[in-house]
Design a protein around this motif. Structure first.
Motif, PDB file in Angstrom:
ATOM      1  N   ILE A 133      -1.161  20.351  67.656  1.00  0.00           N
ATOM      2  CA  ILE A 133      -1.974  19.178  68.017  1.00  0.00           C
ATOM      3  C   ILE A 133      -3.433  19.641  68.073  1.00  0.00           C
ATOM      4  CG2 ILE A 133      -2.399  17.407  69.767  1.00  0.00           C
ATOM      5  CD1 ILE A 133       0.507  17.814  70.692  1.00  0.00           C
ATOM      6  N   MET A 134      -4.262  19.073  67.209  1.00  0.00           N
ATOM      7  CA  MET A 134      -5.640  19.543  67.127  1.00  0.00           C
ATOM      8  C   MET A 134      -6.537  18.768  68.082  1.00  0.00           C
ATOM      9  SD  MET A 134      -5.486  22.041  65.078  1.00  0.00           S
ATOM     10  CE  MET A 134      -3.943  22.301  65.868  1.00  0.00           C
ATOM     11  N   PHE A 135      -6.092  18.740  69.328  1.00  0.00           N
ATOM     12  CA  PHE A 135      -6.845  18.066  70.384  1.00  0.00           C
ATOM     13  C   PHE A 135      -6.384  18.654  71.709  1.00  0.00           C
ATOM     14  CE2 PHE A 135      -8.356  14.526  72.996  1.00  0.00           C
ATOM     15  CZ  PHE A 135      -9.607  14.376  72.433  1.00  0.00           C
ATOM     16  N   TYR A 177      -5.045  44.287  59.740  1.00  0.00           N
ATOM     17  CA  TYR A 177      -3.846  44.989  60.210  1.00  0.00           C
ATOM     18  C   TYR A 177      -3.000  44.026  61.036  1.00  0.00           C
ATOM     19  CZ  TYR A 177      -5.781  49.736  59.444  1.00  0.00           C
ATOM     20  OH  TYR A 177      -6.295  50.891  58.932  1.00  0.00           O
ATOM     21  N   ASP A 178      -1.708  44.076  60.844  1.00  0.00           N
ATOM     22  CA  ASP A 178      -0.823  43.365  61.782  1.00  0.00           C
ATOM     23  C   ASP A 178       0.455  44.171  61.933  1.00  0.00           C
ATOM     24  OD1 ASP A 178      -0.713  40.296  62.996  1.00  0.00           O
ATOM     25  OD2 ASP A 178       1.207  41.329  62.873  1.00  0.00           O
ATOM     26  N   CYS A 179       0.979  44.182  63.160  1.00  0.00           N
ATOM     27  CA  CYS A 179       2.158  45.013  63.412  1.00  0.00           C
ATOM     28  C   CYS A 179       3.418  44.159  63.427  1.00  0.00           C
ATOM     29  CB  CYS A 179       2.008  45.774  64.713  1.00  0.00           C
ATOM     30  SG  CYS A 179       1.842  44.727  66.135  1.00  0.00           S
ATOM     31  N   GLU A 187       0.414  49.050  63.167  1.00  0.00           N
ATOM     32  CA  GLU A 187       0.141  48.815  64.584  1.00  0.00           C
ATOM     33  C   GLU A 187      -1.109  49.586  64.977  1.00  0.00           C
ATOM     34  OE1 GLU A 187       3.388  49.134  67.221  1.00  0.00           O
ATOM     35  OE2 GLU A 187       2.113  48.601  68.939  1.00  0.00           O
ATOM     36  N   PHE A 188      -2.057  48.876  65.492  1.00  0.00           N
ATOM     37  CA  PHE A 188      -3.308  49.502  65.898  1.00  0.00           C
ATOM     38  C   PHE A 188      -3.158  49.980  67.345  1.00  0.00           C
ATOM     39  CE2 PHE A 188      -7.706  49.702  67.164  1.00  0.00           C
ATOM     40  CZ  PHE A 188      -8.321  50.187  66.024  1.00  0.00           C
ATOM     41  N   GLY A 189      -3.620  51.183  67.629  1.00  0.00           N
ATOM     42  CA  GLY A 189      -3.468  51.731  68.989  1.00  0.00           C
ATOM     43  C   GLY A 189      -4.697  51.503  69.849  1.00  0.00           C
ATOM     44  N   GLY A 221       7.756  19.822  73.207  1.00  0.00           N
ATOM     45  CA  GLY A 221       7.314  21.052  73.880  1.00  0.00           C
ATOM     46  C   GLY A 221       6.420  20.682  75.032  1.00  0.00           C
ATOM     47  N   SER A 222       5.934  21.614  75.678  1.00  0.00           N
ATOM     48  CA  SER A 222       6.370  22.997  75.676  1.00  0.00           C
ATOM     49  C   SER A 222       6.322  23.502  77.114  1.00  0.00           C
ATOM     50  CB  SER A 222       5.452  23.835  74.776  1.00  0.00           C
ATOM     51  OG  SER A 222       4.128  23.763  75.251  1.00  0.00           O
ATOM     52  N   THR A 223       7.024  24.585  77.346  1.00  0.00           N
ATOM     53  CA  THR A 223       7.012  25.151  78.702  1.00  0.00           C
ATOM     54  C   THR A 223       5.792  26.050  78.875  1.00  0.00           C
ATOM     55  OG1 THR A 223       8.263  27.090  78.005  1.00  0.00           O
ATOM     56  CG2 THR A 223       9.544  25.188  78.762  1.00  0.00           C
ATOM     57  N   GLY A 237      -5.559  27.934  70.590  1.00  0.00           N
ATOM     58  CA  GLY A 237      -6.012  28.851  69.529  1.00  0.00           C
ATOM     59  C   GLY A 237      -6.027  28.247  68.146  1.00  0.00           C
ATOM     60  N   ILE A 238      -5.127  27.305  67.865  1.00  0.00           N
ATOM     61  CA  ILE A 238      -5.120  26.683  66.532  1.00  0.00           C
ATOM     62  C   ILE A 238      -6.348  25.768  66.447  1.00  0.00           C
ATOM     63  CG2 ILE A 238      -3.708  25.485  64.799  1.00  0.00           C
ATOM     64  CD1 ILE A 238      -2.097  27.745  66.057  1.00  0.00           C
ATOM     65  N   LEU A 239      -6.505  24.965  67.491  1.00  0.00           N
ATOM     66  CA  LEU A 239      -7.617  24.011  67.546  1.00  0.00           C
ATOM     67  C   LEU A 239      -8.980  24.709  67.475  1.00  0.00           C
ATOM     68  CD1 LEU A 239      -8.874  21.213  68.222  1.00  0.00           C
ATOM     69  CD2 LEU A 239      -8.313  21.629  70.621  1.00  0.00           C
ATOM     70  N   LYS A 243       4.443  41.044  63.737  1.00  0.00           N
ATOM     71  CA  LYS A 243       4.761  39.728  64.317  1.00  0.00           C
ATOM     72  C   LYS A 243       3.918  38.625  63.687  1.00  0.00           C
ATOM     73  CE  LYS A 243       5.113  41.984  68.803  1.00  0.00           C
ATOM     74  NZ  LYS A 243       4.177  43.080  68.534  1.00  0.00           N
ATOM     75  N   ILE A 244       3.260  38.878  62.588  1.00  0.00           N
ATOM     76  CA  ILE A 244       2.228  38.002  62.014  1.00  0.00           C
ATOM     77  C   ILE A 244       2.207  36.583  62.595  1.00  0.00           C
ATOM     78  CG2 ILE A 244       1.405  36.900  59.859  1.00  0.00           C
ATOM     79  CD1 ILE A 244       2.009  39.461  58.430  1.00  0.00           C
ATOM     80  N   GLY A 245       1.174  36.316  63.390  1.00  0.00           N
ATOM     81  CA  GLY A 245       1.002  34.986  63.969  1.00  0.00           C
ATOM     82  C   GLY A 245       2.101  34.611  64.948  1.00  0.00           C
ATOM     83  N   ASN A 264      -2.860  46.162  74.931  1.00  0.00           N
ATOM     84  CA  ASN A 264      -2.375  47.433  74.358  1.00  0.00           C
ATOM     85  C   ASN A 264      -3.498  48.148  73.611  1.00  0.00           C
ATOM     86  OD1 ASN A 264       0.157  46.778  75.205  1.00  0.00           O
ATOM     87  ND2 ASN A 264       0.880  46.058  73.216  1.00  0.00           N
ATOM     88  N   ILE A 265      -4.528  47.409  73.255  1.00  0.00           N
ATOM     89  CA  ILE A 265      -5.610  47.970  72.436  1.00  0.00           C
ATOM     90  C   ILE A 265      -6.843  48.261  73.283  1.00  0.00           C
ATOM     91  CG2 ILE A 265      -7.176  47.455  70.508  1.00  0.00           C
ATOM     92  CD1 ILE A 265      -4.912  45.782  69.283  1.00  0.00           C
ATOM     93  N   ILE A 266      -7.201  47.280  74.105  1.00  0.00           N
ATOM     94  CA  ILE A 266      -8.391  47.448  74.950  1.00  0.00           C
ATOM     95  C   ILE A 266      -7.930  47.803  76.355  1.00  0.00           C
ATOM     96  CG2 ILE A 266     -10.442  46.298  75.863  1.00  0.00           C
ATOM     97  CD1 ILE A 266     -10.348  44.404  73.556  1.00  0.00           C
TER      98      ILE A 266
END
Ligand code: FAD
Length: 332
Positions: free
Chosen positions: A45-47, A30-32, A167-169, A244-246, A316-318, A34-36, A196-198
């Motif tokens: 950057i994978m570091f 499920y995604d509401c 959207e999951f509630g 980036g980034s702020t 999160g990507i790394l 904003k996917i990703g 919003n979920i937990i």
């Protein structure tokens, strides 16, 4: 084969879903809309950039992510690598983080790095700043996160797994409804929106906004990825770059700010003489899922079937692959 519901189709949810599909589990996502959201707007950057600010569990997850992306790199074909713009790059560290970085790299020897006491121009001729020492971290993986999100979506679709726009509630209400029994496991990977979920007040998760700017330069400014004080510049190919980034604690404020524009342009003019030749500037922002500890990758302590995978903040990507592997082991 377990029936799993994954809530959130950012990099964390998609990587988890893909791992579960590979193990022959039946996955619904499920995604509401904003996917990703954070994932699409990340640098890629994978570091870890300043791991000394994180606890040891987060640092271990990051190093594990670095190794996982090396394996991922080797597994992909050249055309797949091009699809997500996955490249090997060196990471050059200059400015205020050199000492902390040097110390951390000495303690964590898995990665090859060199501390150089010489002029930066020997490595990057375009930098005009008088930099006389720097660190060169070798063989970092760099990619375009938005392209990775699309790549994973495509892989999932090929396996018959689609993303439902829903959207999951509140999870407690859901667990009392009869349709929750359709699933053996519910995995929450809803990033910065997880509160919003937990509704568990002991779990404090909030957005930390990050803005970036992409631009084109007249010629090839940089061949390495550069970290200068707390900012980075990533070469994207064909004279395209991202700066980036702020880090802003401003809730879900979704405006591009003048302060961010100023700081990016100042960073460029401090580093390069030809800053007037930067054009096609575009601004982006994402909401990092911040928790004041390592990410929650665990079972809920009341409901065996409820699994958390959120709070990856700056990495999160790394860390998506090792996080997904932890979740995969929880599914019987
Ligand atoms: C500017 C910037 C630069 C970054 N650079 C890097 C980097 O170089 N390397 C790195 O490793 N990390 C980086 N990060 C951090 C990284 O982007 C995040 O840690 C990561 O994207 C978090 O992924 P996620 O899947 O948890 O969240 P998201 O990508 O935000 O995905 C969460 C998803 O959950 C969905 N959702 C939310 N609530 C609900 C609901 N109620 N029902 C259904 N769906 C819901 C949302 O629509 C969204 O699609 C950066 C972040 C930013 C902002």
């Amino acid at each position: 084969m377990a029936k799993c519901l994954v809530i959130g189709a950012g990099i964390v949810g998609l990587t988890t879903a893909l791992k579960l599909v590979e193990k022959n589990h039946n996955v619904t996502i499920y995604d509401c809309n904003k996917i990703g959201q954070a994932s699409n707007n990340a640098g890629g950057i994978m570091f870890p950039l300043s791991p000394w600010n994180d606890n040891s569990k987060m640092q271990d997850l990051c190093l594990s992510g670095h190794n996982e992306y090396n394996k991922f790199f080797n597994k992909l074909s050249e055309s797949e690598r091009n699809e997500i713009n996955l490249k090997k790059s060196n990471l050059l560290v200059i400015g205020s983080n050199v000492d902390a970085s040097k110390k951390w790299l000495l303690d964590n020897k898995q990665v090859k790095s060199e501390f150089k006491k010489s002029k930066i121009q020997s490595v990057e001729r375009t930098i005009n700043n008088s930099v006389n020492e720097f660190i060169l971290i070798k063989g970092i993986n760099i990619l375009e996160p938005k392209k990775l999100v699309n790549f994973y979506k495509k892989k999932l679709e090929e396996n018959g797994t689609c993303i439902t726009n829903k959207e999951f509630g509140n999870i407690d209400e859901f667990l009392h409804k009869s349709d929750n029994f359709k699933y053996d496991y519910i995995i929450i990977s809803s990033g910065a929106w997880t509160s919003n979920i937990i509704k568990d007040k002991s779990i404090k998760i909030k957005p930390i906004k990050g803005q970036t700017m992409t631009f084109k330069a007249k010629d090839n400014l940089l061949s390495n990825t550069l970290m200068f004080d707390d900012y980075y510049i990533i070469p994207r190919g064909n004279n395209n770059f991202l700066v980036g980034s702020t880090l802003e604690d401003v809730g879900f404020d979704d405006k591009t700010t003048e302060e961010a524009k100023t700081v990016f342009n100042k960073t460029l003019s401090k580093l390069f003489t030809n800053h007037n030749t930067f054009y096609d500037k575009k601004y982006f922002f994402g909401f990092r899922p911040y928790v004041d500890r390592e990410p929650y990758i665990c079972k809920d302590n009341r409901h065996e079937r409820l699994i958390y995978n959120f709070g990856h903040y700056r990495y999160g990507i790394l860390t998506a692959i090792p996080s997904a592997k932890i979740v995969e082991k929880m599914i019987l």
